[in-house]
Design an enzyme around this catalytic site. Structure first.
Site, PDB file in Angstrom:
ATOM      1  N   ARG A 100      37.854  83.614 -26.074  1.00  0.00           N
ATOM      2  CA  ARG A 100      38.579  84.417 -25.065  1.00  0.00           C
ATOM      3  C   ARG A 100      39.956  84.697 -25.639  1.00  0.00           C
ATOM      4  O   ARG A 100      40.732  83.768 -25.885  1.00  0.00           O
ATOM      5  CB  ARG A 100      38.673  83.689 -23.732  1.00  0.00           C
ATOM      6  CG  ARG A 100      39.575  84.402 -22.748  1.00  0.00           C
ATOM      7  CD  ARG A 100      39.418  83.911 -21.332  1.00  0.00           C
ATOM      8  NE  ARG A 100      38.185  84.401 -20.737  1.00  0.00           N
ATOM      9  CZ  ARG A 100      37.903  84.371 -19.439  1.00  0.00           C
ATOM     10  NH1 ARG A 100      38.779  83.867 -18.593  1.00  0.00           N
ATOM     11  NH2 ARG A 100      36.762  84.823 -18.983  1.00  0.00           N
ATOM     12  N   HIS A 127      34.492  92.638 -21.505  1.00  0.00           N
ATOM     13  CA  HIS A 127      34.021  91.333 -21.015  1.00  0.00           C
ATOM     14  C   HIS A 127      32.487  91.401 -21.010  1.00  0.00           C
ATOM     15  O   HIS A 127      31.859  91.451 -19.951  1.00  0.00           O
ATOM     16  CB  HIS A 127      34.591  91.048 -19.628  1.00  0.00           C
ATOM     17  CG  HIS A 127      34.456  89.620 -19.185  1.00  0.00           C
ATOM     18  ND1 HIS A 127      33.921  88.628 -19.996  1.00  0.00           N
ATOM     19  CD2 HIS A 127      34.792  89.000 -18.013  1.00  0.00           C
ATOM     20  CE1 HIS A 127      33.937  87.476 -19.334  1.00  0.00           C
ATOM     21  NE2 HIS A 127      34.451  87.676 -18.145  1.00  0.00           N
ATOM     22  N   GLN A 130      30.053  88.883 -18.984  1.00  0.00           N
ATOM     23  CA  GLN A 130      30.079  88.991 -17.520  1.00  0.00           C
ATOM     24  C   GLN A 130      29.056  90.008 -17.017  1.00  0.00           C
ATOM     25  O   GLN A 130      28.375  89.781 -16.014  1.00  0.00           O
ATOM     26  CB  GLN A 130      31.497  89.399 -17.058  1.00  0.00           C
ATOM     27  CG  GLN A 130      31.607  89.685 -15.571  1.00  0.00           C
ATOM     28  CD  GLN A 130      31.452  88.447 -14.697  1.00  0.00           C
ATOM     29  OE1 GLN A 130      32.040  87.414 -14.972  1.00  0.00           O
ATOM     30  NE2 GLN A 130      30.662  88.541 -13.627  1.00  0.00           N
ATOM     31  N   ASP A 222      37.472  94.694  -9.500  1.00  0.00           N
ATOM     32  CA  ASP A 222      38.057  93.591 -10.268  1.00  0.00           C
ATOM     33  C   ASP A 222      39.549  93.560  -9.926  1.00  0.00           C
ATOM     34  O   ASP A 222      40.067  94.475  -9.267  1.00  0.00           O
ATOM     35  CB  ASP A 222      37.825  93.844 -11.775  1.00  0.00           C
ATOM     36  CG  ASP A 222      38.374  92.727 -12.659  1.00  0.00           C
ATOM     37  OD1 ASP A 222      38.601  91.608 -12.158  1.00  0.00           O
ATOM     38  OD2 ASP A 222      38.593  92.975 -13.873  1.00  0.00           O
ATOM     39  N   CYS A 262      33.660  90.247 -10.403  1.00  0.00           N
ATOM     40  CA  CYS A 262      33.472  89.203 -11.430  1.00  0.00           C
ATOM     41  C   CYS A 262      34.173  87.900 -11.045  1.00  0.00           C
ATOM     42  O   CYS A 262      33.812  86.850 -11.558  1.00  0.00           O
ATOM     43  CB  CYS A 262      33.960  89.708 -12.776  1.00  0.00           C
ATOM     44  SG  CYS A 262      35.704  90.186 -12.755  1.00  0.00           S
ATOM     45  N   ARG A 290      26.210  83.428 -13.968  1.00  0.00           N
ATOM     46  CA  ARG A 290      26.891  83.239 -15.251  1.00  0.00           C
ATOM     47  C   ARG A 290      26.252  82.078 -16.023  1.00  0.00           C
ATOM     48  O   ARG A 290      26.157  82.110 -17.242  1.00  0.00           O
ATOM     49  CB  ARG A 290      28.400  82.963 -15.047  1.00  0.00           C
ATOM     50  CG  ARG A 290      29.194  84.119 -14.466  1.00  0.00           C
ATOM     51  CD  ARG A 290      29.215  85.332 -15.397  1.00  0.00           C
ATOM     52  NE  ARG A 290      29.626  85.009 -16.743  1.00  0.00           N
ATOM     53  CZ  ARG A 290      30.892  84.933 -17.173  1.00  0.00           C
ATOM     54  NH1 ARG A 290      31.880  85.186 -16.349  1.00  0.00           N
ATOM     55  NH2 ARG A 290      31.174  84.630 -18.439  1.00  0.00           N
TER      56      ARG A 290
HETATM   57  N1   CP Z   1      34.619  86.195 -14.264  1.00  0.00           N
HETATM   58  C1   CP Z   1      35.202  85.405 -15.188  1.00  0.00           C
HETATM   59  O1   CP Z   1      35.107  85.640 -16.406  1.00  0.00           O
HETATM   60  O2   CP Z   1      35.863  84.355 -14.679  1.00  0.00           O
HETATM   61  P1   CP Z   1      36.735  83.282 -15.467  1.00  0.00           P
HETATM   62  O3   CP Z   1      38.028  83.962 -15.854  1.00  0.00           O
HETATM   63  O4   CP Z   1      36.937  82.178 -14.482  1.00  0.00           O
HETATM   64  O5   CP Z   1      35.979  82.847 -16.689  1.00  0.00           O
HETATM   65  N1  NVA Z   2      40.110  91.928 -15.783  1.00  0.00           N
HETATM   66  C1  NVA Z   2      40.244  90.510 -15.563  1.00  0.00           C
HETATM   67  C2  NVA Z   2      38.911  89.837 -15.622  1.00  0.00           C
HETATM   68  C3  NVA Z   2      38.946  88.368 -15.298  1.00  0.00           C
HETATM   69  C4  NVA Z   2      37.592  87.711 -15.409  1.00  0.00           C
HETATM   70  C5  NVA Z   2      41.194  89.937 -16.604  1.00  0.00           C
HETATM   71  O1  NVA Z   2      41.115  90.329 -17.773  1.00  0.00           O
HETATM   72  O2  NVA Z   2      42.029  89.113 -16.246  1.00  0.00           O
END
Ligand code: CP
Ligand code: NVA
Length: 303
Positions: A100, A127, A130, A222, A262, A290
């Site tokens: 990440r 992402h 997801q 989102d 998400c 997930r």
């Molecule tokens: N939806 C998602 O990726 O959540 P987290 O940021 O908790 O991993």
């Molecule tokens: N768009 C959001 C998604 C979180 C799962 C972010 O990047 O923070």
């Protein structure tokens, strides 16, 4: 040859197969062999995570392996060791890396230098993992994906980009409702339009959220302020206020429409409490999925 999932397009050939495997793993729950016995998943997280981290860690453990959570600030990469060298070193210890990252280019750099599969666990552009759970939830609800209409309302961010790519692969019609200047990534939209035309589906981009949700089977939103954008909070919350998914907006969608997010969610901002906690919401099935999709992804990359 090792396989990575950096973009949703990296599942162009088998996204629906991965979804179907996830559905079958969900039915079997604990009834499967620990086929990833002794496998190590190195999990680098530059940003916080609840679902992605815990689902991946649970998935590898349930399949007989082990996940190691890595905070870059506790690693030498935090004090200047290169991402390329980090990838080469981890390739000697582990069997998979999930990453990440703030920057998509860093995920690409890690994957280029890794001898083991790399999973993009979210970056500023996409992402991809997801959306496997999102479309799994759609298939569980409607029994099929092809021909369904998904409306994404809000920021044209990493989620929007991966949903557009995924829809184009699966033959799902997607319409986006985002404010001017916050539309999804133009290159991804262009690539997805080509893919969608081969799969008989459409991609529409609107600035009017009402137009986007017209007749939709799925309404998705989102956060307005993604991780790393905290300095834009006040400005974005003002600009995005008309894009809240509430009962009024949902009334323009199909009568059997479901709501997805998400998560994490902010009630009263991108979604009203009445929608996310209401009868159309499937967000906690989506979150549970997930886990099942994390297992399917690990098993698919191991092949
Ligand atoms: N939806 C998602 O990726 O959540 P987290 O940021 O908790 O991993
Ligand atoms: N768009 C959001 C998604 C979180 C799962 C972010 O990047 O923070």
């Amino acid at each position: 040859m090792k396989r990575d999932i950096i973009s949703a397009f990296d599942m162009s050939d088998d996204l629906e197969e991965i979804i179907d495997l996830s559905i079958s793993l969900k039915k079997r729950r604990y009834d499967y062999e620990p086929v990833l016995r002794n496998n190590i998943l190195a999990m680098i997280f530059e940003k916080p995570s609840t679902r992605t981290r815990i689902s991946l860690e649970t998935a590898i453990e349930q399949l007989g392996g082990h996940g190691i959570y890595l905070n870059p600030n506790d690693m030498q990469v935090g004090r200047g060791e290169t991402i390329a060298d980090t990838a080469r070193v981890l390739s000697g210890f582990a069997d998979f890396i999930s990453y990440r990252a703030f920057k998509h280019s860093n995920v690409l750099e890690l994957a280029r230098n890794s001898r083991i599969p790399v999973i993009n666990a979210l970056d500023d552009l996409e992402h991809p993992v997801q959306i496997v759970a999102d479309f799994m939830t759609v298939k569980e609800n409607f029994g099929k994906l092809h021909g369904k209409k998904l409306a994404y309302v809000g920021d044209g961010n990493n989620m929007a980009n991966s949903l557009i790519a995924g829809s184009s692969i699966l033959g799902v019609d997607i319409s986006i409702g985002s404010p001017k200047g916050h539309e999804p990534n133009a290159e991804i939209v262009q690539k997805a339009k080509k893919m969608a035309s081969g799969n008989g589906s459409s991609i529409e981009i609107f600035n009017d959220p009402k137009k986007a949700v017209e007749g939709a089977d799925i309404v998705y939103t989102d956060v307005w302020v993604s991780m790393g954008e905290e300095s834009q909070k006040a400005e974005k919350e003002k600009l995005f206020a008309p894009y809240q998914v509430n009962d009024d907006l949902m009334s323009g969608a199909g009568k059997n429409a479901i709501f997805l997010h998400c998560l994490p969610a902010h009630r009263g901002l991108e979604v009203s409490a009445s929608v996310i906690d209401g009868r159309q919401s499937r967000v906690f099935d989506e979150a549970e999925n997930r886990l099942h999709t994390s297992k399917a992804i690990l098993l698919t990359l191991k092949k």
